[in-house]
Scaffold this motif. Structure first.
Motif, PDB file in Angstrom:
ATOM      1  N   HIS A   4      32.188  49.796  27.642  1.00  0.00           N
ATOM      2  CA  HIS A   4      31.993  50.084  29.065  1.00  0.00           C
ATOM      3  C   HIS A   4      33.156  49.485  29.860  1.00  0.00           C
ATOM      4  O   HIS A   4      33.262  48.259  29.958  1.00  0.00           O
ATOM      5  N   ILE A   5      33.983  50.347  30.432  1.00  0.00           N
ATOM      6  CA  ILE A   5      35.134  49.900  31.211  1.00  0.00           C
ATOM      7  C   ILE A   5      34.922  50.302  32.666  1.00  0.00           C
ATOM      8  O   ILE A   5      34.680  51.473  32.958  1.00  0.00           O
ATOM      9  N   LEU A   6      35.016  49.324  33.552  1.00  0.00           N
ATOM     10  CA  LEU A   6      34.907  49.589  34.978  1.00  0.00           C
ATOM     11  C   LEU A   6      36.289  49.431  35.588  1.00  0.00           C
ATOM     12  O   LEU A   6      36.982  48.448  35.319  1.00  0.00           O
ATOM     13  N   VAL A   7      36.722  50.405  36.386  1.00  0.00           N
ATOM     14  CA  VAL A   7      38.011  50.337  37.063  1.00  0.00           C
ATOM     15  C   VAL A   7      37.799  50.559  38.553  1.00  0.00           C
ATOM     16  O   VAL A   7      37.125  51.500  38.967  1.00  0.00           O
ATOM     17  N   ALA A   8      38.345  49.656  39.361  1.00  0.00           N
ATOM     18  CA  ALA A   8      38.245  49.779  40.812  1.00  0.00           C
ATOM     19  C   ALA A   8      39.341  50.717  41.309  1.00  0.00           C
ATOM     20  O   ALA A   8      40.497  50.599  40.914  1.00  0.00           O
ATOM     21  N   ASP A  95      31.572  40.505  49.941  1.00  0.00           N
ATOM     22  CA  ASP A  95      32.869  41.145  50.133  1.00  0.00           C
ATOM     23  C   ASP A  95      33.118  42.102  48.968  1.00  0.00           C
ATOM     24  O   ASP A  95      32.280  42.268  48.083  1.00  0.00           O
ATOM     25  N   ILE A  96      34.265  42.743  48.985  1.00  0.00           N
ATOM     26  CA  ILE A  96      34.575  43.752  47.973  1.00  0.00           C
ATOM     27  C   ILE A  96      34.563  43.151  46.573  1.00  0.00           C
ATOM     28  O   ILE A  96      34.017  43.741  45.639  1.00  0.00           O
ATOM     29  N   SER A  97      35.147  41.963  46.418  1.00  0.00           N
ATOM     30  CA  SER A  97      35.202  41.357  45.085  1.00  0.00           C
ATOM     31  C   SER A  97      33.804  41.063  44.542  1.00  0.00           C
ATOM     32  O   SER A  97      33.537  41.271  43.358  1.00  0.00           O
ATOM     33  N   GLU A  98      32.927  40.600  45.393  1.00  0.00           N
ATOM     34  CA  GLU A  98      31.548  40.316  44.974  1.00  0.00           C
ATOM     35  C   GLU A  98      30.838  41.615  44.574  1.00  0.00           C
ATOM     36  O   GLU A  98      30.118  41.666  43.586  1.00  0.00           O
ATOM     37  N   ARG A  99      31.047  42.684  45.331  1.00  0.00           N
ATOM     38  CA  ARG A  99      30.418  43.967  45.014  1.00  0.00           C
ATOM     39  C   ARG A  99      30.954  44.509  43.689  1.00  0.00           C
ATOM     40  O   ARG A  99      30.203  45.080  42.897  1.00  0.00           O
ATOM     41  N   ILE A 100      32.246  44.329  43.410  1.00  0.00           N
ATOM     42  CA  ILE A 100      32.806  44.764  42.121  1.00  0.00           C
ATOM     43  C   ILE A 100      32.144  43.990  40.991  1.00  0.00           C
ATOM     44  O   ILE A 100      31.733  44.571  39.979  1.00  0.00           O
ATOM     45  N   ARG A 101      32.020  42.677  41.148  1.00  0.00           N
ATOM     46  CA  ARG A 101      31.407  41.846  40.116  1.00  0.00           C
ATOM     47  C   ARG A 101      29.948  42.254  39.875  1.00  0.00           C
ATOM     48  O   ARG A 101      29.511  42.400  38.732  1.00  0.00           O
ATOM     49  N   ILE A 102      29.189  42.464  40.934  1.00  0.00           N
ATOM     50  CA  ILE A 102      27.782  42.868  40.811  1.00  0.00           C
ATOM     51  C   ILE A 102      27.675  44.219  40.098  1.00  0.00           C
ATOM     52  O   ILE A 102      26.852  44.403  39.199  1.00  0.00           O
ATOM     53  N   ASN A 108      27.078  46.782  32.755  1.00  0.00           N
ATOM     54  CA  ASN A 108      27.304  46.076  31.487  1.00  0.00           C
ATOM     55  C   ASN A 108      28.741  46.236  31.022  1.00  0.00           C
ATOM     56  O   ASN A 108      29.013  46.449  29.827  1.00  0.00           O
ATOM     57  N   ALA A 109      29.664  46.136  31.958  1.00  0.00           N
ATOM     58  CA  ALA A 109      31.084  46.292  31.648  1.00  0.00           C
ATOM     59  C   ALA A 109      31.538  45.189  30.695  1.00  0.00           C
ATOM     60  O   ALA A 109      31.174  44.029  30.857  1.00  0.00           O
ATOM     61  N   ASP A 110      32.325  45.592  29.706  1.00  0.00           N
ATOM     62  CA  ASP A 110      32.934  44.585  28.839  1.00  0.00           C
ATOM     63  C   ASP A 110      34.432  44.482  29.117  1.00  0.00           C
ATOM     64  O   ASP A 110      35.134  43.712  28.465  1.00  0.00           O
ATOM     65  N   VAL A 130      41.708  40.502  46.393  1.00  0.00           N
ATOM     66  CA  VAL A 130      40.448  40.939  45.790  1.00  0.00           C
ATOM     67  C   VAL A 130      40.504  40.699  44.285  1.00  0.00           C
ATOM     68  O   VAL A 130      39.563  40.165  43.697  1.00  0.00           O
ATOM     69  N   ALA A 131      41.633  41.054  43.673  1.00  0.00           N
ATOM     70  CA  ALA A 131      41.770  40.884  42.223  1.00  0.00           C
ATOM     71  C   ALA A 131      41.599  39.423  41.817  1.00  0.00           C
ATOM     72  O   ALA A 131      40.913  39.115  40.840  1.00  0.00           O
ATOM     73  N   GLU A 132      42.215  38.521  42.567  1.00  0.00           N
ATOM     74  CA  GLU A 132      42.102  37.102  42.233  1.00  0.00           C
ATOM     75  C   GLU A 132      40.657  36.623  42.331  1.00  0.00           C
ATOM     76  O   GLU A 132      40.172  35.899  41.470  1.00  0.00           O
ATOM     77  N   ARG A 133      39.950  37.052  43.359  1.00  0.00           N
ATOM     78  CA  ARG A 133      38.547  36.640  43.514  1.00  0.00           C
ATOM     79  C   ARG A 133      37.667  37.233  42.410  1.00  0.00           C
ATOM     80  O   ARG A 133      36.739  36.584  41.945  1.00  0.00           O
ATOM     81  N   VAL A 134      37.979  38.454  41.980  1.00  0.00           N
ATOM     82  CA  VAL A 134      37.216  39.053  40.878  1.00  0.00           C
ATOM     83  C   VAL A 134      37.460  38.265  39.596  1.00  0.00           C
ATOM     84  O   VAL A 134      36.523  37.942  38.863  1.00  0.00           O
ATOM     85  N   VAL A 135      38.720  37.941  39.316  1.00  0.00           N
ATOM     86  CA  VAL A 135      39.050  37.200  38.097  1.00  0.00           C
ATOM     87  C   VAL A 135      38.314  35.867  38.071  1.00  0.00           C
ATOM     88  O   VAL A 135      37.779  35.456  37.041  1.00  0.00           O
ATOM     89  N   ARG A 136      38.257  35.194  39.202  1.00  0.00           N
ATOM     90  CA  ARG A 136      37.618  33.872  39.261  1.00  0.00           C
ATOM     91  C   ARG A 136      36.111  33.926  39.014  1.00  0.00           C
ATOM     92  O   ARG A 136      35.524  32.950  38.562  1.00  0.00           O
ATOM     93  N   SER A 137      35.478  35.059  39.307  1.00  0.00           N
ATOM     94  CA  SER A 137      34.021  35.125  39.161  1.00  0.00           C
ATOM     95  C   SER A 137      33.556  36.084  38.071  1.00  0.00           C
ATOM     96  O   SER A 137      32.358  36.232  37.851  1.00  0.00           O
ATOM     97  N   ALA A 138      34.471  36.734  37.386  1.00  0.00           N
ATOM     98  CA  ALA A 138      34.102  37.747  36.389  1.00  0.00           C
ATOM     99  C   ALA A 138      33.428  37.129  35.166  1.00  0.00           C
ATOM    100  O   ALA A 138      33.747  36.020  34.762  1.00  0.00           O
TER     101      ALA A 138
END
Length: 174
Positions: A4-8, A95-102, A108-110, A130-138
């Motif tokens: 499962h790949i998720l791409v923004a 924010d956008i990064s939180e919504r991407i993570r959720i 079930n993205a791997d 946004v990318a940095e915030r996603v990386v920190r919480s992914a």
């Protein structure tokens, strides 16, 4: 192997490069791909005379629908399974990064694939990332794809077993 790949996606050249890399990875690994467009709800300024918050939101939705249709057509052309998705940022506290993570957790993205502008110093501090915030919480690996062309193959570095890091960032000299 990724399943499962998720791409923004957001319509930028940077996200186009990220989508290309994710599409190639999904095709090669037989993974399901979910292109994700996040609608950022504009700040509501109800006291401003003549302000209609539905106008910018409708423009975001229209752009998202166009991008999702394009992504789906390209996925079908490459025989990649999956369904593009559009989601809204919650009005308060998200924010956008939180919504991407959720959304990645729901899918079930791997692997998450994101474009990055590679800003440094004051620009990054002022504009945020946004990318940095996603990386920190992914909770899964994140592949960061720069907007400019690189000399290395991003997809090769993202294949399972080729990198044991949670995030890969490739930058070229300016």
């Amino acid at each position: 192997m990724y399943k499962h790949i998720l791409v923004a996606i957001d319509g930028s050249e940077t996200s186009e490069h990220a989508f290309d890399a994710a599409l190639q990875l999904a095709h090669e690994s037989g993974a399901q791909l979910q292109p994700l467009y996040v609608v950022d709800n504009p700040l509501m300024a109800y006291d401003a005379f003549g302000y209609d918050p539905t106008i910018p939101r409708d423009a975001f939705v229209e752009e998202g629908q166009r991008l999702m249709a394009d992504a789906l057509a390209r996925m079908k052309h490459e025989n990649v399974a999956g369904t593009p998705r559009m989601v809204d940022v919650a009005p308060i506290g998200e924010d956008i990064s939180e919504r991407i993570r959720i959304t990645a957790n729901e899918f079930n993205a791997d692997l998450l694939v994101l474009g990055t502008h590679g800003r440094r110093g004051f620009k990054r501090l002022f504009l945020g990332s946004v990318a940095e915030r996603v990386v920190r919480s992914a909770c899964c690996p994140v592949l960061l794809v720069p907007g400019r062309q690189t000399q290395t193959t991003l997809v090769e570095s993202a294949k399972p077993g080729h990198a044991d890091v949670a995030a890969a960032m490739v930058e070229t000299p300016r």
